[in-house]
Each structure stands twice: as structure tokens, then as C-alpha cells.
Design a protein around this motif. Structure first.
Motif, PDB file in Angstrom:
ATOM      1  N   ARG A 124       0.843  -1.207   0.000  1.00 41.43           N
ATOM      2  CA  ARG A 124       0.000   0.000   0.000  1.00 41.43           C
ATOM      3  C   ARG A 124       0.873   1.250   0.000  1.00 41.43           C
ATOM      4  O   ARG A 124       0.371   2.365  -0.004  1.00 41.43           O
ATOM      5  N   PHE A 125       2.196   1.048   0.037  1.00 38.71           N
ATOM      6  CA  PHE A 125       3.189   2.133  -0.026  1.00 38.71           C
ATOM      7  C   PHE A 125       3.109   3.067   1.177  1.00 38.71           C
ATOM      8  O   PHE A 125       3.626   4.173   1.143  1.00 38.71           O
ATOM      9  N   VAL A 126       2.404   2.597   2.190  1.00 40.28           N
ATOM     10  CA  VAL A 126       2.346   3.355   3.439  1.00 40.28           C
ATOM     11  C   VAL A 126       2.577   2.345   4.557  1.00 40.28           C
ATOM     12  O   VAL A 126       1.963   1.274   4.553  1.00 40.28           O
ATOM     13  N   ASP A 127       3.465   2.689   5.474  1.00 39.87           N
ATOM     14  CA  ASP A 127       3.740   1.773   6.574  1.00 39.87           C
ATOM     15  C   ASP A 127       2.578   1.796   7.556  1.00 39.87           C
ATOM     16  O   ASP A 127       2.305   2.803   8.217  1.00 39.87           O
ATOM     17  N   GLU A 128       1.868   0.664   7.624  1.00 38.69           N
ATOM     18  CA  GLU A 128       0.661   0.573   8.445  1.00 38.69           C
ATOM     19  C   GLU A 128       0.936   0.872   9.916  1.00 38.69           C
ATOM     20  O   GLU A 128       0.093   1.420  10.620  1.00 38.69           O
ATOM     21  N   THR A 129       2.131   0.468  10.363  1.00 40.70           N
ATOM     22  CA  THR A 129       2.424   0.607  11.787  1.00 40.70           C
ATOM     23  C   THR A 129       2.725   2.061  12.146  1.00 40.70           C
ATOM     24  O   THR A 129       2.572   2.465  13.296  1.00 40.70           O
ATOM     25  N   ALA A 189     -12.783   4.863   8.085  1.00 37.41           N
ATOM     26  CA  ALA A 189     -12.099   3.643   7.640  1.00 37.41           C
ATOM     27  C   ALA A 189     -11.356   2.964   8.790  1.00 37.41           C
ATOM     28  O   ALA A 189     -10.839   3.620   9.679  1.00 37.41           O
ATOM     29  N   VAL A 190     -11.367   1.641   8.753  1.00 34.90           N
ATOM     30  CA  VAL A 190     -10.641   0.848   9.752  1.00 34.90           C
ATOM     31  C   VAL A 190      -9.815  -0.199   9.008  1.00 34.90           C
ATOM     32  O   VAL A 190     -10.383  -0.993   8.272  1.00 34.90           O
ATOM     33  N   PRO A 191      -8.535  -0.240   9.120  1.00 41.54           N
ATOM     34  CA  PRO A 191      -7.675   0.677   9.855  1.00 41.54           C
ATOM     35  C   PRO A 191      -7.589   2.027   9.134  1.00 41.54           C
ATOM     36  O   PRO A 191      -7.646   2.089   7.911  1.00 41.54           O
ATOM     37  N   LYS A 192      -7.465   3.076   9.930  1.00 38.96           N
ATOM     38  CA  LYS A 192      -7.405   4.407   9.322  1.00 38.96           C
ATOM     39  C   LYS A 192      -5.965   4.665   8.893  1.00 38.96           C
ATOM     40  O   LYS A 192      -5.193   5.331   9.570  1.00 38.96           O
ATOM     41  N   VAL A 193      -5.652   4.050   7.755  1.00 41.04           N
ATOM     42  CA  VAL A 193      -4.298   4.120   7.221  1.00 41.04           C
ATOM     43  C   VAL A 193      -4.426   4.478   5.750  1.00 41.04           C
ATOM     44  O   VAL A 193      -5.298   3.960   5.054  1.00 41.04           O
ATOM     45  N   ALA A 194      -3.564   5.395   5.289  1.00 41.74           N
ATOM     46  CA  ALA A 194      -3.636   5.816   3.893  1.00 41.74           C
ATOM     47  C   ALA A 194      -3.078   4.721   2.986  1.00 41.74           C
ATOM     48  O   ALA A 194      -2.397   3.795   3.437  1.00 41.74           O
ATOM     49  N   ARG A 195      -3.408   4.855   1.718  1.00 41.71           N
ATOM     50  CA  ARG A 195      -2.840   3.956   0.714  1.00 41.71           C
ATOM     51  C   ARG A 195      -2.519   4.799  -0.505  1.00 41.71           C
ATOM     52  O   ARG A 195      -3.248   5.734  -0.817  1.00 41.71           O
ATOM     53  N   ILE A 196      -1.427   4.468  -1.167  1.00 44.31           N
ATOM     54  CA  ILE A 196      -1.098   5.178  -2.404  1.00 44.31           C
ATOM     55  C   ILE A 196      -1.513   4.317  -3.574  1.00 44.31           C
ATOM     56  O   ILE A 196      -1.177   3.135  -3.642  1.00 44.31           O
ATOM     57  N   SER A 220       5.499  12.182   1.138  1.00 41.86           N
ATOM     58  CA  SER A 220       6.541  11.752   2.068  1.00 41.86           C
ATOM     59  C   SER A 220       7.147  12.958   2.778  1.00 41.86           C
ATOM     60  O   SER A 220       7.611  12.861   3.909  1.00 41.86           O
ATOM     61  N   LYS A 221       7.102  14.140   2.102  1.00 44.13           N
ATOM     62  CA  LYS A 221       7.627  15.351   2.749  1.00 44.13           C
ATOM     63  C   LYS A 221       6.710  15.822   3.869  1.00 44.13           C
ATOM     64  O   LYS A 221       7.165  16.254   4.925  1.00 44.13           O
ATOM     65  N   VAL A 222       5.385  15.730   3.643  1.00 46.66           N
ATOM     66  CA  VAL A 222       4.469  16.258   4.658  1.00 46.66           C
ATOM     67  C   VAL A 222       4.227  15.264   5.795  1.00 46.66           C
ATOM     68  O   VAL A 222       3.788  15.653   6.869  1.00 46.66           O
ATOM     69  N   CYS A 223       4.487  13.985   5.546  1.00 50.27           N
ATOM     70  CA  CYS A 223       4.188  12.985   6.590  1.00 50.27           C
ATOM     71  C   CYS A 223       5.163  13.153   7.753  1.00 50.27           C
ATOM     72  O   CYS A 223       6.364  12.974   7.606  1.00 50.27           O
ATOM     73  N   SER A 224       4.587  13.472   8.913  1.00 52.66           N
ATOM     74  CA  SER A 224       5.447  13.784  10.057  1.00 52.66           C
ATOM     75  C   SER A 224       6.024  12.529  10.704  1.00 52.66           C
ATOM     76  O   SER A 224       7.013  12.577  11.415  1.00 52.66           O
ATOM     77  N   VAL A 225       5.374  11.353  10.428  1.00 52.47           N
ATOM     78  CA  VAL A 225       5.877  10.136  11.058  1.00 52.47           C
ATOM     79  C   VAL A 225       6.700   9.287  10.093  1.00 52.47           C
ATOM     80  O   VAL A 225       7.169   8.212  10.453  1.00 52.47           O
ATOM     81  N   GLY A 226       6.858   9.777   8.884  1.00 48.38           N
ATOM     82  CA  GLY A 226       7.667   9.047   7.896  1.00 48.38           C
ATOM     83  C   GLY A 226       7.084   7.704   7.512  1.00 48.38           C
ATOM     84  O   GLY A 226       7.806   6.714   7.380  1.00 48.38           O
ATOM     85  N   ALA A 227       5.761   7.680   7.320  1.00 46.77           N
ATOM     86  CA  ALA A 227       5.104   6.407   7.021  1.00 46.77           C
ATOM     87  C   ALA A 227       5.143   6.051   5.539  1.00 46.77           C
ATOM     88  O   ALA A 227       4.922   4.906   5.171  1.00 46.77           O
ATOM     89  N   ILE A 228       5.397   7.051   4.706  1.00 51.00           N
ATOM     90  CA  ILE A 228       5.355   6.797   3.249  1.00 51.00           C
ATOM     91  C   ILE A 228       6.578   5.983   2.845  1.00 51.00           C
ATOM     92  O   ILE A 228       7.705   6.304   3.204  1.00 51.00           O
ATOM     93  N   ASP A 229       6.335   4.914   2.108  1.00 55.91           N
ATOM     94  CA  ASP A 229       7.415   4.030   1.680  1.00 55.91           C
ATOM     95  C   ASP A 229       7.165   3.658   0.224  1.00 55.91           C
ATOM     96  O   ASP A 229       6.397   2.741  -0.068  1.00 55.91           O
ATOM     97  N   TYR A 230       7.810   4.398  -0.702  1.00 55.80           N
ATOM     98  CA  TYR A 230       7.553   4.168  -2.130  1.00 55.80           C
ATOM     99  C   TYR A 230       8.114   2.828  -2.611  1.00 55.80           C
ATOM    100  O   TYR A 230       7.812   2.371  -3.688  1.00 55.80           O
ATOM    101  N   LYS A 231       8.959   2.231  -1.802  1.00 53.95           N
ATOM    102  CA  LYS A 231       9.610   0.989  -2.250  1.00 53.95           C
ATOM    103  C   LYS A 231       8.947  -0.258  -1.668  1.00 53.95           C
ATOM    104  O   LYS A 231       9.461  -1.359  -1.802  1.00 53.95           O
ATOM    105  N   GLN A 232       7.815  -0.041  -1.002  1.00 53.89           N
ATOM    106  CA  GLN A 232       7.165  -1.189  -0.368  1.00 53.89           C
ATOM    107  C   GLN A 232       6.796  -2.253  -1.408  1.00 53.89           C
ATOM    108  O   GLN A 232       6.395  -1.931  -2.522  1.00 53.89           O
ATOM    109  N   GLN A 233       6.949  -3.525  -1.023  1.00 50.20           N
ATOM    110  CA  GLN A 233       6.657  -4.641  -1.919  1.00 50.20           C
ATOM    111  C   GLN A 233       5.526  -5.474  -1.323  1.00 50.20           C
ATOM    112  O   GLN A 233       5.273  -5.410  -0.123  1.00 50.20           O
ATOM    113  N   ASP A 234       4.872  -6.264  -2.184  1.00 53.54           N
ATOM    114  CA  ASP A 234       3.901  -7.229  -1.664  1.00 53.54           C
ATOM    115  C   ASP A 234       4.617  -8.153  -0.690  1.00 53.54           C
ATOM    116  O   ASP A 234       5.752  -8.547  -0.933  1.00 53.54           O
TER     117      ASP A 234
END
Lengths: 663, 149
Positions: free
Chosen positions: A236-241, A279-286, A303-317
Motif C-alpha cells: 500500500r506504499f504506506v507503513d501501516e504501523t 475507515a478501519v484501519p485508518k491508514v492511507a494507501r497510495i 513523504s515530505k508532509v508525513c510527520s511520522v515518515g510512514a510513506i514508503d515508495y519501495k514497499q513490496q507485496d
């Protein structure tokens, strides 16, 4: 030599009306090995079972043949009965005289003749039966629910309440399913979100429930009590945790023209998004199809605006493996695609919408903030035509042969809501029949007609033509007055048939469960086992089994949960003793059986044999793991030396049946 | 001398049905009271892949006039892949049987799901008709096994 008892059941008149049961019992008495033969009205009743038990004791029977209904019905009952008096339950065979004889034939003479032959085949088989002892296998105390709609959520909550861990796999980024998209529910008109979202939150907060959102089932192995499931956690290119669901990324995302599937593509969302506010879980998806960074490598705003650094463009299945004791399928439904229904101009005019689209148009969280406006020019519609049974109860290949069940009620709901909010709007409903069975359902429909003045017209709409002035010319027939009607409508709402979700078919293959021709899951028994599939340990919840409204879905979801809990409560389950076994003396270790075994139950061991000349030799022979073998028998046919055989369905037993039938 | 009444030929048909789909489909056609001829006698097997070619040869040897194997639809097998094995094996066996003179119409593989009671009855009606047209199986029948009448 076996001492066999034959028990012929009348099944009231179900068998006795077309089969001369007394003659069958008399004739079978003369078969070799039969020492006792009788008939009785209901063999499955307690007194019927007592006849069997007494006969076993009195005549020292070693084998029992019950000529009654299908073994799928009462084999277990009779096995239990014979086991209670000390006979091995697998020394019993059932001849199917009801479903496969008396119910399909009319002529007494030929049906009786066939009944005798079926009885003979069962006797021939029992002659070769051997006592079998069932092994036990442990139960993994964890359940999997596939699908996170209202059915899946309810099932998971109930299983968790009983104290078992339960995982939900949902293919969308959020749980909630179709109910989350609905505005109001019939027949009470309470808001769907108000009753669903607390349940979603409850599921998320329950420590026994683990939600795998945006995930799919990739593979299922194993059997009841011990399934191993591979879960594909899609990128989902966003770190759920890390993601807190603050929504800042969605505000800043420059890609704002992505069709919003939650709102049935009636408005737009951003490329990074949270499906809806609750939404549950309230987590963004790209969405990788639209994200500029993932497509062109240029942007990176989120990724610049995310204050917790959750955006991960390299995430894989990611693939994870989990073990479960029980699996509940709750894959739900979808409205059918209407591209084959050109007569209703669905693809020509934006003002022709499906009921689910109307649901979003009327929803306060929808594209118009709850004000019903025409999608084309955002004006208030004054005439709305509803068309029922679009694709339901259809004879041709365009639609579905079944009734989608929920459309009559939700159309009445829509009509009522529109008339209440906009009394100046005329509402017409074209129907074939109005089907409103259910608690307070018919009262609800009558209120729509009598109190709210909705025009119900029996008849079908023939054609909808978009006119240049923006109106929709609706041509229809009124079957009761036999008149042709021409209505200038502002909007047309189509009650599209519902069909099982497209992921259900491949899932059924993985779960080795059965489906009907419409891709709805088949239950183990249409009346008595409605939430179990024929495959042990797999349960059915909600609309994946057939069209259902919300109360029915919830009831079935709880029922499926009860069945799953019943299974999880056990520490171990009895295995099927009808498994393959190999005669080591005949086996030449060729590996043919191993190659065809779908369960990997066959391994090879080196075994010491004493040879005729008193020397010993080590040979490689097949060995079947009875806990893993499911008893399909593929190996028995593959074995070139005839070493492999199947308990309960041995080569000699089936041959004996063939002989008895052909004689 | 008695005049021989010309009795219609009644074929003996053996049907192997897998426990999960076709046997349940056969039960459903019973539950729905859909008729098919008494000629068809069903043997329950766990899976269509349990059907050994020997069983079919045995049936023809013992005087069966037709043999039909019914299993789950491809992809729906309760044991994942059993019906694929059955399909391959039977394709080979039937072409061999055809070669030695057992007509193709005497043997058949059909996929019947647990929900297809109507299809089961229709298939059995159709198959019985086809076998009736062919007449008795003479090619493989072992006359020593024939019932004394």
C-alpha cells in the motif's frame, strides 16, 4: 465369512411407496452371508436404531447393511448406532434407496428390482469391509475470516467473544464492505454507518482480532483443524504501523483527479487516500496507477508532509504464512456490470445510475453531501424512475436467473426517502413482482405506496432515451391497464442484480469447496447445514452463499461463528480413517503415487525385508502419513503394482460392487 | 413353441460418482424427483480419480453396457486435482477401449456439481438412450460371468 444383517427402511412412504420394501428384505435374505434381514418404518428413529442394535447382539453380526436414504444423510447416524453396541462403525454400508431409487422411479417392479441390486452391491462391499480406527489430529485454536464486510466483522466478533484469536483478511484498504457505502437501512431507516462503524471499531480494538487489510489469500493448504494459509499483504506504499491517519498527505497530494471507487466513481479522490472518514484501519494507501512519484519518480509531496515518515515508495507485496483451525468465507457480493443493458442508457447518460450509486448520491458523506442532485447538471430531479430486476430473474445469458432478493426493499426505501425529503419529486417504480417477505417488510413497502404516494407500476421499462434537453425519455408498459407509458424523467435508477464477488471462484478452488453455477458457495445441506460448506472446517457467512439482506447476513454470520467456535473448542478432531495405505511387500518404490498426491502425504522410507533365501535386503517403499492423507485415492490408480489401496473404498470392494451391479 | 415376446433391450449402466459433487448431484435429482432410468446404478467413490481403469474393464467384462464417470467440474475438485487425473486417465482408456471395439458412446466422463440435480438426471437420460441405441455390449463380456436365467 461375515455375518451380515440387512435393514430396509420404509422412510414412511418415501421409499415404501415405490419400492416393495418387504420383498427387498426377503430377497436379500438369500444373499450369501446374510443371517438377518428385516424392514422397518423409520430405521433412523430410536426404535429403528434399536432394531439394528438388538440384531447385532442377538445374531452376532459382523457387518450391517442399511437400505435407506443417502449415506450423505444418515451414514453417521447408523455408524454411531452400530458403534454403541461394539461393532466397528466402518463395518456398515448404506444402500441409497431413497434419493437414488424410490424418489426417481415410478414403476414399483423395476424400482424394487433396482433396490435389490443396490442392496446386493452394499452386501458385496460389506463382505470385504475391514474394521477401521480413526486417528486424531490437533486443532489450531485460531480462525480466519475471509472478507471484512458486515458478515466477516460479525463472525470475527463472535469468535473473538468466545476467546479465540481470529484474523480478518480484507482485500480493500478498509473493512466495512458494502454496508459502509449504504446510506440508510430498511425497514427501520436507521443510518447504516451509525450501526456499522461502531462494529468496525470494536473489531479493530478487540485484542483477539487481527485485521489484514488490503490483503488477499494467496494459498491454502491443510485440512480441518490445521489449515496453513499464505496471506498476500499487498503493497500500500504506506507503513501501516507508522501511519496515524491524520490525512495531511491526502490534503497535499497534487493528483486530485482519481475516480473515487468508494463513491462509485461519482467524484474524485487523491492518489494517496483514505477510503472514507471512518475507515478501519485508518491508514492511507497510495494508488500506484495514479501516484506521480510511483509512475514518473517525480513528486514525493506526501513523504515530505508525513510527520511520522510512514510513506514508503519501495514497499513490496509481502507474503506471510499463518495456521488456522477453521476458515469462514465472507466474500460478499457486487452489483453486476450493466454494460449489456444498453436499453436503459446506463453508459450513455450520467443521470442513469445504479441503486448503489444513488445510495452514495443520497449519503451525507457522499459526493453531494447528502443533497440529491442529478450527476449531469447538479440540478434537483423532479421525476425519478426506478427500474426493478435489471439482470435479476433473467432467462437469457445477459443477466442472472435468480432473484437478487434485496432490490424490492431497497427501492421502496429509496422511493420513500426521496418522497420524504423532496415531496415535489414524483417517483415511479417499475416492477415484475414486489417481493417483500421478512419481518415488517411488507408493511414498509405498503407505507411507501400508501403514505408516501410512490407510483408502483407493474411492468417493465422498454427503453430509456437521453434527450437533448437533458431529460430522459422513458418508455414503459403498464401491464395492469395494458397501456404504453411515456415518462419524461430526470433520473433513472436501475436495481442491478447482485452477483458473488469475483474473488470467490479462485478462493473456492483454493479451499476445495463447491460452488453452484452462479458462483455462490454451496452449503453442506440446503436446509440443515446452511452455514457449513461440504469441506470440513470451512464455513460460509453472508452473501457469498446467496443474496441476503443485512439482518439475514448478520444471523448467518453469527451462525457460522458458532460452528467455527464449536470446532475450535475441541482439542483434537477425529480424522477420516478412509485413507490410503501401501502394501510394502508389493511396493517397488517407483514414486508414481508420490507424484499424484495433492497433499504430500506420501514419503519413501528404506525398509529391511527378509528375502526368501534368509538374507535381508533394504528396499525403498512408500509410506502414507494417515494424518495428512485425505483419502482421494489418486495414488491407488497411479500405482502400477497395485500396492496402494484405499481403506473403505478398496479395489476389491469397488470391484465387488461392480460385479453385484452387473450380475 | 412359445412366441418370444420382443422385450426392449435394457442396458446395464454403471455410474461412478464422486462423493463431493456428483453423488450429491444425484441425491439432489432425487430430492427434486427428477426421473432417470432404473438402468443406472451408482457406485460412490471418494473422488473421480479413485476410478481405476480396471473397474471399467471389470464392468464391461461382467456385462455392463455402459459406464459413466461423474466428478466435480474442473477446478472444483474437493481434492484440488483429482478430476484432472481422472480426465487424463479416462481419455487414454476410452481411446484404447474404442480401439478394441468398445464404442465411444458406451463410456463417458461428465462433470456434475452438487447443485446440478437437473443436469445429473438429464445426463443419465441421455446416456441411457445412447447406450440403448448401441445395443448390448458383446465385445468384452465374459459369458462365463453371465447370470443363469
Amino acid at each position: 465369512m461375515q455375518r451380515i444383517g440387512v435393514f430396509v427402511c420404509h422412510c414412511g412412504t418415501n421409499i415404501a411407496a415405490t419400492v416393495d420394501v418387504k420383498a427387498v428384505a426377503e430377497t436379500l435374505k438369500n444373499e450369501s452371508g446374510v443371517v438377518f434381514s428385516t424392514d422397518y418404518q423409520y430405521m433412523c428413529s430410536e426404535s429403528g436404531q434399536n432394531i439394528i442394535k438388538d440384531a447385532i447382539k442377538e445374531h452376532k453380526l459382523t457387518g450391517v447393511v442399511v437400505c435407506s436414504c443417502s449415506p450423505r444423510m444418515h451414514e453417521a447416524t447408523f455408524r454411531k448406532a452400530v458403534a454403541s453396541v461394539g461393532l466397528n462403525p466402518y463395518m456398515l454400508e448404506v444402500a441409497n434407496l431413497r434419493e437414488q431409487c424410490s424418489w426417481i422411479h415410478k414403476d414399483i417392479a423395476t424400482a424394487t428390482e433396482k433396490a435389490v441390486i443396490l442392496g446386493r452391491a452394499a452386501i458385496a462391499k460389506v463382505h470385504l469391509n475391514a474394521p477401521l480406527t480413526a486417528g486424531e489430529s490437533p486443532v489450531v485454536k485460531r480462525a480466519l475470516v475471509i472478507g471484512g464486510g458486515i458478515a466477516g466483522i460479525q463472525t470475527a466478533l463472535d469468535i473473538a467473544d468466545a476467546g479465540f484469536d481470529v484474523d480478518i483478511i480484507e482485500k480493500e484498504p478498509t473493512i466495512g464492505g458494502k454496508m459502509a457505502q449504504i446510506d440508510k437501512t430498511f425497514p427501520t431507516l436507521d443510518c447504516a454507518a451509525c450501526i456499522l462503524t461502531p462494529k468496525m471499531v470494536e473489531a479493530a480494538q478487540n485484542e483477539k482480532i487481527h485485521i489484514h487489510s488490503f490483503s488477499e489469500v494467496a494459498d491454502v493448504k491443510g485440512f480441518v483443524g490445521n489449515f496453513t494459509v499464505t496471506i498476500k499483504k499487498k503493497a500500500r506504499f504506506v507503513d501501516e504501523t507508522k501511519c496515524t491517519g491524520c490525512g495531511l498527505c491526502t490534503e497535499k497530494c497534487p493528483m486530485k483527479k482519481v475516480p473515487n471507487e468508494f463513491n462509485m466513481n461519482l467524484d474524485n479522490r487523491t492518489a494517496v487516500y483514505i477510503p472514507f472518514a471512518q475507515a478501519v484501519p485508518k491508514v492511507a494507501r497510495i494508488d500506484p496507477n495514479y501516484c506521480l512519484m510511483l509512475k514518473n519518480g517525480k513528486c514525493g509531496v506526501c513523504s515530505k508532509v508525513c510527520s511520522v515518515g510512514a510513506i514508503d515508495y519501495k514497499q513490496q507485496d509481502k507474503f506471510i504464512e499463518e495456521r488456522y483451525g477453521a476458515i469462514v468465507v465472507a466474500t460478499g457480493f457486487n452489483p453486476i456490470k450493466l454494460d449489456k443493458y444498453d436499453e436503459f442508457a446506463y453508459s450513455l447518460s450520467p443521470d442513469v445510475v445504479t441503486s448503489l450509486e444513488l445510495e452514495r448520491l443520497m449519503n451525507a458523506a457522499g459526493p453531494n453531501g447528502g443533497t440529491l442532485l442529478r450527476p449531469s447538471d447538479k440540478t434537483h430531479p423532479h421525476t425519478i424512475v426506478f427500474v426493478q430486476c435489471v439482470g435479476s430473474r433473467c432467462d437469457d445469458s445477459k443477466g442472472k436467473p435468480y432473484c437478487s432478493k434485496i432490490c424490492c426493499m431497497y427501492t421502496a426505501k429509496h422511493a420513500m426517502l426521496i418522497r420524504e425529503k423532496y415531496p415535489d419529486t414524483e417517483v415511479y417504480v417499475f416492477y415484475i413482482d414486489v417481493r417483500t417477505p421478512g419481518k415488517n417488510f411488507d408493511e414498509f413497502y405498503r407505507r411507501a405506496v400508501e403514505e408516501y404516494g410512490v407510483h408502483y407500476v407493474k411492468g417493465m421499462v422498454g427503453k430509456v432515451t437521453p434527450r437533448t434537453d437533458g431529460k430522459l425519455a422513458v418508455q414503459a408498459s403498464d401491464l395492469l391497464s395494458n397501456e404504453q407509458l411515456h415518462i419524461d424523467a430526470d433520473m433513472v435508477v436501475l436495481a442491478a442484480a447482485i452477483e458473488p464477488d469475483k474473488t470467490a471462484r479462485p478462493l473456492a478452488t483454493m479451499l476445495t469447496t463447491q460452488m453452484d453455477t452462479n458462483d455462490f458457495f454451496t452449503e453442506a445441506h440446503p436446509k440443515l447445514r446452511p452455514v457449513e460448506s461440504a469441506t470440513a472446517g470451512i464455513f460460509l457467512s453472508g452473501a457469498c452463499q446467496g443474496p441476503k439482506d443485512i439482518p439475514e447476513t448478520v444471523a448467518q454470520a453469527s451462525a457460522a461463528a458458532a460452528k467455527a467456535i464449536g470446532l475450535l473448542c475441541k482439542n483434537s478432531i477425529t480424522c477420516n480413517p478412509c485413507v490410503a495405505h501401501s502394501d510394502e511387500l508389493m511396493c517397488n518404490g517407483c514414486s508414481s503415487c508420490e507424484k499424484v498426491c495433492p497433499y504430500g502425504a506420501i514419503t519413501y522410507i528404506d525398509k529391511e525385508f527378509r528375502m526368501p533365501d534368509r538374507t535381508t535386503a533394504i528396499r525403498r517403499v512408500a509410506s502414507v502419513n494417515p494424518a495428512v492423507c485425505q483419502g482421494c485415492g489418486a495414488c491407488t490408480v497411479a500405482c502400477p503394482s497395485g500396492a496402494m489401496d484405499l481403506n473403505g473404498f478398496s479395489n476389491s470392494q469397488i470391484m465387488a460392487e461392480v460385479d453385484a451391479i452387473c450380475k | 413353441m412359445q412366441v418370444n415376446e420382443k422385450k426392449e433391450f435394457e442396458p446395464v449402466i454403471v455410474a461412478f460418482c464422486c462423493n463431493w459433487c456428483s453423488y450429491a448431484g444425484a441425491d439432489l435429482s432425487g430430492t427434486n424427483r427428477l426421473n432417470y432410468p432404473t438402468n443406472v446404478k451408482i457406485i460412490r467413490v471418494p473422488c473421480s480419480c479413485r476410478v481405476n481403469p480396471m473397474f471399467i474393464l471389470r464392468a464391461f467384462q461382467r456385462g455392463a453396457d455402459g459406464v459413466i464417470i461423474c466428478g466435480c467440474h474442473p477446478g472444483d475438485c474437493h481434492y484440488t486435482s483429482g478430476n484432472y487425473f481422472a480426465r487424463r486417465r479416462m481419455t487414454l482408456l476410452f481411446s484404447m477401449l474404442d480401439f478394441i471395439g468398445i464404442e465411444r458412446d458406451r463410456t463417458r466422463v461428465e462433470w456434475v456439481s452438487a447443485a446440478e440435480g437437473a443436469k445429473f438426471a438429464a445426463t443419465m437420460n441421455e446416456f441411457t438412450e445412447a447406450v440403448k441405441k448401441l445395443g448390448p455390449n458383446r465385445r468384452l463380456e465374459d459369458l462365463r460371468c453371465r447370470k443363469q436365467s
